[in-house]
Design a protein around this motif. Sequence first.
Motif, PDB file in Angstrom:
ATOM      1  N   LEU A 285     -21.485   5.540 -29.058  1.00 53.34           N
ATOM      2  CA  LEU A 285     -22.479   5.249 -28.024  1.00 53.34           C
ATOM      3  C   LEU A 285     -23.868   5.122 -28.644  1.00 53.34           C
ATOM      4  CD1 LEU A 285     -23.393   4.932 -25.106  1.00 53.34           C
ATOM      5  CD2 LEU A 285     -23.464   7.437 -24.917  1.00 53.34           C
ATOM      6  N   SER A 288     -24.133   1.908 -30.559  1.00 50.40           N
ATOM      7  CA  SER A 288     -24.332   0.777 -29.643  1.00 50.40           C
ATOM      8  C   SER A 288     -25.770   0.703 -29.160  1.00 50.40           C
ATOM      9  CB  SER A 288     -23.376   0.895 -28.451  1.00 50.40           C
ATOM     10  OG  SER A 288     -22.035   0.931 -28.883  1.00 50.40           O
ATOM     11  N   LEU A 289     -26.355   1.858 -28.864  1.00 49.96           N
ATOM     12  CA  LEU A 289     -27.759   1.879 -28.452  1.00 49.96           C
ATOM     13  C   LEU A 289     -28.668   1.432 -29.587  1.00 49.96           C
ATOM     14  CD1 LEU A 289     -27.809   5.278 -26.508  1.00 49.96           C
ATOM     15  CD2 LEU A 289     -28.033   2.978 -25.515  1.00 49.96           C
ATOM     16  N   GLN A 292     -27.918  -2.508 -29.920  1.00 55.82           N
ATOM     17  CA  GLN A 292     -28.120  -3.255 -28.668  1.00 55.82           C
ATOM     18  C   GLN A 292     -27.289  -4.542 -28.644  1.00 55.82           C
ATOM     19  OE1 GLN A 292     -30.175  -2.441 -25.787  1.00 55.82           O
ATOM     20  NE2 GLN A 292     -29.834  -0.473 -26.793  1.00 55.82           N
ATOM     21  N   TYR A 297     -20.878  -2.216 -27.423  1.00 51.36           N
ATOM     22  CA  TYR A 297     -20.599  -1.435 -26.215  1.00 51.36           C
ATOM     23  C   TYR A 297     -19.133  -1.596 -25.790  1.00 51.36           C
ATOM     24  CZ  TYR A 297     -25.560  -0.426 -25.364  1.00 51.36           C
ATOM     25  OH  TYR A 297     -26.857   0.036 -25.452  1.00 51.36           O
ATOM     26  N   ILE A 301     -16.530   1.462 -25.311  1.00 51.00           N
ATOM     27  CA  ILE A 301     -15.880   1.721 -24.026  1.00 51.00           C
ATOM     28  C   ILE A 301     -14.359   1.695 -24.174  1.00 51.00           C
ATOM     29  CG2 ILE A 301     -15.490   0.784 -21.711  1.00 51.00           C
ATOM     30  CD1 ILE A 301     -18.414  -0.164 -21.772  1.00 51.00           C
TER      31      ILE A 301
END
Length: 342
Positions: A285, A288-289, A292, A297, A301
């Motif tokens: 997570l 992914s942040l 971007q 993401y 997931i």
Amino acid sequence: VYKDYDACFSFSQTLHKLLAAQLISSDQDNTCTCSVATMKLDIVARSGRTLTTLDVNPDSTVAELKKKFHIFSRKYYPARQRLTLPVKPGEKRGTVLDDSKRLSDYGLTDGSKLEFKDLGPQIGYSTVFFWEYFGPLVVYPLFFFLPKYLYPHLKTPAQHHLVQKLAVGYWCLHYSKRIIETFTVHRFGHATMPIFNLFKNCAYYWGYAAFVSYFVNHPLYTPPNEKISMACLGLALVAQLGNLKSHLILANLRAPGEKDYKIPRGGLFNFVTCANYTFEIWGWLLFSLAVQSVPAYAFMITGALQMTQWAIAKHNRLRKTFDGKDGRPKYPRRWIIFPPFL
């Protein structure tokens, strides 16, 4: 003199016969004492058809029984076999026999039946883990180091953005860690898995590595704020250290040779059943942040959904095993995988 000699000779022969008779009698007694009763077990297919009947010692282990069945059918080596007890009334499935236990432990007697299932061609866990992790370690950097060939119709920039450099470094560090853990930390509950899993797992990891890397290292990629990305990747490294710590706790949970379930304790395990998955999800997570990117993401997931399924199953299994009855400890109240939501 001759009479004395004849008498001695006769006495010697008589003594020799008596000793020989005694030895024979002793051997017969020992043979009778050492003989072991055997029993016949019917190995049946799931359809109920009898495949073979094997003579076995009740004190033999399940692993030894599988070796005998392998002699009957060379195709089904022990790792490919699964033997279960017949389904009892009220049960959905029969009890799977543990290789390390004795046949007598399951109350099997002469004429008992065992159901055989072919698990298909098998492959070692460590082999599958190595190849599924080796792929991303190679595939992701290709888009970083070879943009000229993988983006032939686009002009490549003179150098990569800092975020792209940090991302490829984090990615390679993560999968290098996984490969090292495979051979030095992990203890697998089963030696093998179906060989199909090799292709399924490699397709997932290798495919997502290409998908994520293609967009993160794309010549037209626009990086987010560098300070935010650096902070996220820094925290992601902390999550990886937590994941490593969790794996070490799980590796030392049982003594060599033990297979019984244990309650993990220490670190985040004091609050979460599957702390190793928690750190894994947080790591991806934060990655992914940091980059971007939508494919990142999607990768996070997909992995989180799969780990959540595994975590729920493990949580329920531990609660059922440690129910606080008959002297068993009661499983403590914990989050399953992702506090404060689950």
